[in-house]
Design an enzyme around this catalytic site. Structure first.
Site, mmCIF file in Angstrom:
data_model
loop_
_atom_site.group_PDB
_atom_site.id
_atom_site.type_symbol
_atom_site.label_atom_id
_atom_site.label_comp_id
_atom_site.label_asym_id
_atom_site.label_seq_id
_atom_site.Cartn_x
_atom_site.Cartn_y
_atom_site.Cartn_z
ATOM 1 N N VAL B 137 0.753 -1.354 0.079
ATOM 2 C CA VAL B 137 -0.507 0.075 -0.066
ATOM 3 C C VAL B 137 0.704 1.392 0.064
ATOM 4 C CG1 VAL B 137 -1.758 -0.835 1.532
ATOM 5 C CG2 VAL B 137 -0.393 0.022 2.568
ATOM 6 N N GLU B 138 1.965 0.976 0.179
ATOM 7 C CA GLU B 138 2.973 2.561 0.361
ATOM 8 C C GLU B 138 3.738 2.634 -1.415
ATOM 9 O OE1 GLU B 138 4.724 2.941 3.723
ATOM 10 O OE2 GLU B 138 3.734 1.825 4.353
#
Lengths: 328, 328
Positions: B137-138
């Site tokens: 998610v980064e």
């Protein structure tokens, strides 16, 4: 050609005239006279004065991610100062990771352009600046919403009021575009090695680059890549490998505008890769070969490609000063 | 408590002792002695020397978006220097616009922490630095791929070789983490008004802020928010409105660690909103009230909330110098 007559340039020319030139020098002088050094500022529009207050506000807005739907994308995301004020990927990545159709143009020296965006759909930076905020694949935020968001911050209330004094409600779309345009007009890259060469420092560029300058003129590259920003701001049809983009046609609907794109600047071209409207071309050598084939109908030999590439490397100027602002 | 004995601090204390203090001053002195000014550098680990070469490389890597899958997300996207080296949104936005579970902690003064991330899953910055590159998610890029990408650039080959001399293949994960850690250890904010107050400038903070300091001590906030970075780097259970995050339990699997989070620093807390592990709290006043209720079982009155808030505002220090690097 106004800038051709700049005092700095004339000083350079005077130096030359005073020196004892050989015939070869005279020949080179004729080539050099086809070019113009980049001024420190582009033409400034009468209706949007270049004030310090607008520069400061525009600098803040340029780095402001909260005028995007996600809250993390700012102008500086794609026009990244660490990457030649562009992004060095083929096509721009925006809201929710969507990939746009076109390569991000650098904002460096964009004030010298008479047509903005690859398709020239805006004539000036004031109009250009607002587009990416609203574009679904870029910042994806309605302008009204962006303005409401800014108005929530006392600091923006103050900075807009300072930049646009005596206005009742200065936080509006017109002023947002004007501030961003004024800031972008500070992002210029004078004093490239080629500029210093044009101004009389004959050792500022290599012999290979000088040969590249000659090849650039003799092969007709200069027909479109001319003037201080090395672009005519005009639209030319080109079939770039892998691109089906209709270009200028999307703006005008005119059949003759199919596949036409605005001539990109060659200033800082060595640090604003990849190339072409779809960013599919990774190296300058490849780009030079493709332009020879597609635009000039010529197959450049390796020596010519290397010389023109060496010339293009001399167009990387001094990167502009700016602040990483302290946002509210 | 080593830093408590720093020469600067003792100089401040000596000034005070020399002055003709009233009893009230003596009382305040007892409160002041509970705090420590922030040093200019955090503790430096013996196994990762703080060299200029690593700072320069780490600075480049911190702003390098091409170690993300999209090519546009760098450490500086969420740890944005324009936004207190954080992002000022509730929960981090990363690859393809995904929203993470937690609020982005500032990297400012993170070298003073003995546990990294909200759940302390890494003890030091060397380990922390690599996590966001790989997190789905980064930045969403496998570390091997990120290293291959860096190795393509001659400039990174040179800079890694300069930072880690006499290593055969210096572009590796360990050195990547070390350089980022070294750069982050330069991102400190000394000389906040409260530091100047601790060092003897009695007018550096307002009377309201001084009352806030007293309330901060008397109510027990200082039990967890202590030391130069105003955190004990320990884990405490807290039920924040809207959060179901299990916190430290996810790391240890121990029942007693459910809902425990590492105490966040209060340094620069005024410029690193929103608050709590889920970023659901927008204002300092609200955060102070919630902490009173949840951690101390107290309902602070408005005066106390305002005083503690005024005190917290004095913890904003001088922002660190850094370069926007010219990336290859």
């Amino acid at each position: 050609m106004q800038l051709f007559k700049s005092p700095v340039y004339l000083a350079g020319a005077a130096l030359l005239i005073a020196s004892n030139m050989t015939l070869a020098d005279d020949d080179m002088e004729n080539y050099r006279l086809r070019f113009e050094p980049l001024p420190h500022l582009p033409p400034l529009p009468a209706e949007n004065s270049q004030t310090d207050e607008k520069v400061e506000l525009g600098n803040m807005l340029f780095f402001e991610p909260r005028i995007s739907a996600s809250g993390v994308i700012s102008c500086a995301t794609c026009h990244n100062p660490a990457l030649g004020w562009s992004d060095r990927i083929p096509r721009a990545v925006g809201h929710n990771g969507q990939i746009g159709e076109r390569n991000t143009p650098t904002v460096l020296n964009s004030g010298f352009l008479n047509a903005q965006f690859w398709d020239g759909r805006e004539p000036d930076l004031e109009g250009q600046a607002l587009g990416p905020i609203e574009a679904d694949v870029e910042m994806a935020m309605q302008l009204d919403h962006a303005l409401e968001r800014l108005a929530e911050f006392e600091l923006y209330q103050d900075k807009f009021a300072e930049a646009y004094p005596n206005q009742e409600d200065p936080i509006n779309a017109e002023n947002l575009g004007k501030a961003l345009a004024v800031f972008q007009r500070t992002l210029n890259t004078p004093n490239a090695p080629f500029d210093r060469y044009l101004q009389g420092d004959m050792d500022a560029i290599s012999e290979q680059a000088k040969n590249g300058m000659v090849a650039f003129v003799d092969n007709g590259c200069i027909a479109c890549h001319r003037g201080p920003n090395l672009t005519d701001s005009q639209f030319h049809a080109i079939q770039v490998p892998g691109s089906t983009d209709l270009g200028r046609y999307i703006v005008t609907g005119e059949e003759g505008d199919k596949y036409r794109f605005r001539t990109p600047t060659l200033r800082n071209v060595a640090v604003t890769y990849p190339y072409m409207n779809n960013g599919a071309t990774q190296t300058l050598e490849e780009a030079v070969a493709i332009m020879g084939q597609e635009m000039l109908g010529r197959e450049f030999d390796t020596t010519t490609i290397d010389e023109i590439t060496a010339f293009l490397h001399t167009l990387t100027g001094e990167m502009p000063e700016f602040d990483v602002p302290a946002l509210p």
